[in-house]
Scaffold this active site. Sequence first.
Site, PDB file in Angstrom:
ATOM      1  N   ASP A  93     -58.887  -2.746 -49.437  1.00 24.32           N
ATOM      2  CA  ASP A  93     -57.849  -2.271 -48.772  1.00 24.32           C
ATOM      3  C   ASP A  93     -56.329  -1.587 -48.493  1.00 24.32           C
ATOM      4  OD1 ASP A  93     -57.562  -4.437 -50.475  1.00 24.32           O
ATOM      5  OD2 ASP A  93     -55.457  -5.657 -49.291  1.00 24.32           O
ATOM      6  N   HIS A  94     -56.716  -0.859 -49.837  1.00 26.91           N
ATOM      7  CA  HIS A  94     -56.037  -0.262 -50.639  1.00 26.91           C
ATOM      8  C   HIS A  94     -56.450   1.529 -51.057  1.00 26.91           C
ATOM      9  CE1 HIS A  94     -52.927  -2.341 -52.485  1.00 26.91           C
ATOM     10  NE2 HIS A  94     -53.277  -3.517 -52.433  1.00 26.91           N
ATOM     11  N   HIS A 104     -55.302   1.649 -56.908  1.00 23.20           N
ATOM     12  CA  HIS A 104     -56.843   0.853 -56.797  1.00 23.20           C
ATOM     13  C   HIS A 104     -58.094   1.337 -55.755  1.00 23.20           C
ATOM     14  CE1 HIS A 104     -55.458  -2.303 -55.372  1.00 23.20           C
ATOM     15  NE2 HIS A 104     -56.216  -3.037 -55.541  1.00 23.20           N
ATOM     16  N   HIS A 121     -59.586  -1.614 -54.680  1.00 27.20           N
ATOM     17  CA  HIS A 121     -60.009  -2.259 -53.720  1.00 27.20           C
ATOM     18  C   HIS A 121     -59.897  -1.849 -52.039  1.00 27.20           C
ATOM     19  CE1 HIS A 121     -59.723  -5.740 -56.696  1.00 27.20           C
ATOM     20  NE2 HIS A 121     -60.397  -5.379 -56.187  1.00 27.20           N
ATOM     21  N   ASP A 130     -50.890  -4.095 -56.542  1.00 23.02           N
ATOM     22  CA  ASP A 130     -51.946  -5.714 -57.020  1.00 23.02           C
ATOM     23  C   ASP A 130     -51.597  -5.362 -58.649  1.00 23.02           C
ATOM     24  OD1 ASP A 130     -51.840  -4.899 -54.307  1.00 23.02           O
ATOM     25  OD2 ASP A 130     -54.380  -6.170 -54.657  1.00 23.02           O
ATOM     26  N   HIS A 187     -54.343  -6.035 -62.880  1.00 27.04           N
ATOM     27  CA  HIS A 187     -54.991  -6.545 -61.726  1.00 27.04           C
ATOM     28  C   HIS A 187     -56.524  -6.728 -62.370  1.00 27.04           C
ATOM     29  CE1 HIS A 187     -55.224  -7.382 -57.843  1.00 27.04           C
ATOM     30  NE2 HIS A 187     -56.022  -6.093 -56.990  1.00 27.04           N
TER      31      HIS A 187
END
Length: 307
Positions: A67-68, A63, A65, A208, A141
């Site tokens: 941090d990914h 996804h 976000h 997540d 998520h």
Amino acid sequence: MSARELVVLGTASQAPTRHRNHNGYLLRWDGEGLLFDPGEGTQRQLLFAGVPSSAITRICLTHFHGDHCLGVPGVVQRLSLDAVAHPVVAHYPASGAHWFARLRHATPFHEVADLQERPVCGDGPIATGAFGTLTARRLDHPVESYGYRLDEPDGRRMLPDRLAAAGVVGPDVSRLVREGTLAVGGRTVRVEDVSVPRRGQSFAFVMDTRLCAGVEELAAGVDMLVIESTFLYDDAALAHDHGHLTAREAAGVAARAGVGTLVLTHFSQRYTDPTAFATEAAAVFDGPTVVAADLARVPLPPRRGAV
């Protein structure tokens, strides 16, 4: 070096710490190198891990976000800087195509690498080849998110004593595997006569998400499950509110699914003792469990018997 191993590049969720970089995981699978969720700093972590950019054959984002995925610009530009000769395929949720475009072209650079975008539009197989089948499943998520599963086809393990007794040697072994039968000394040798079934290996990557059908489907019977355990169970309500799992929930998935090796990762910065995740998981899963650490290498476990 194992031909099949997980190279852990980062294990922190949301914010890095002094000891944990943002997410990043490279799965070495024979000639393939699948880079999952490269967070900020991934390019440098690859250097620390001794992994060249040429080892990457696929980039798989669960996804968008930060941090990914905030490591995507550096990785993409490094592919071109190093003039990586082979195509690199990028998989990501199709709804985030505009975000991937911004990440891919975050700054001016001379793009020479062949980066092929293959967005994920729904559940099902997204790539097949000699490596096996790569499948995506929708997770739960706050933003659209997918997990990934890699399955090697079942095959056969050749038995040297039976091959010798049948007079099958050298290049004829490969020919027998390829064609199924072989004429030797006036008689027909079948591949079944000189081999036993061999179960293909499997790997799943789950980030997540809350517990959902997609998690269970991805994990079912895999040899290695890499799964987020952002929270400990005392904070289960917080985990659910933010679309995450606890270590106990992740371990419960592994127990129900019959997983070979469980790898816990994506830890909240609120926790300073990584052994707490292992302790919590051990209460519900009695198989091998790894609490991931940055720059660790986790080999795929041995094959688990016949088909």
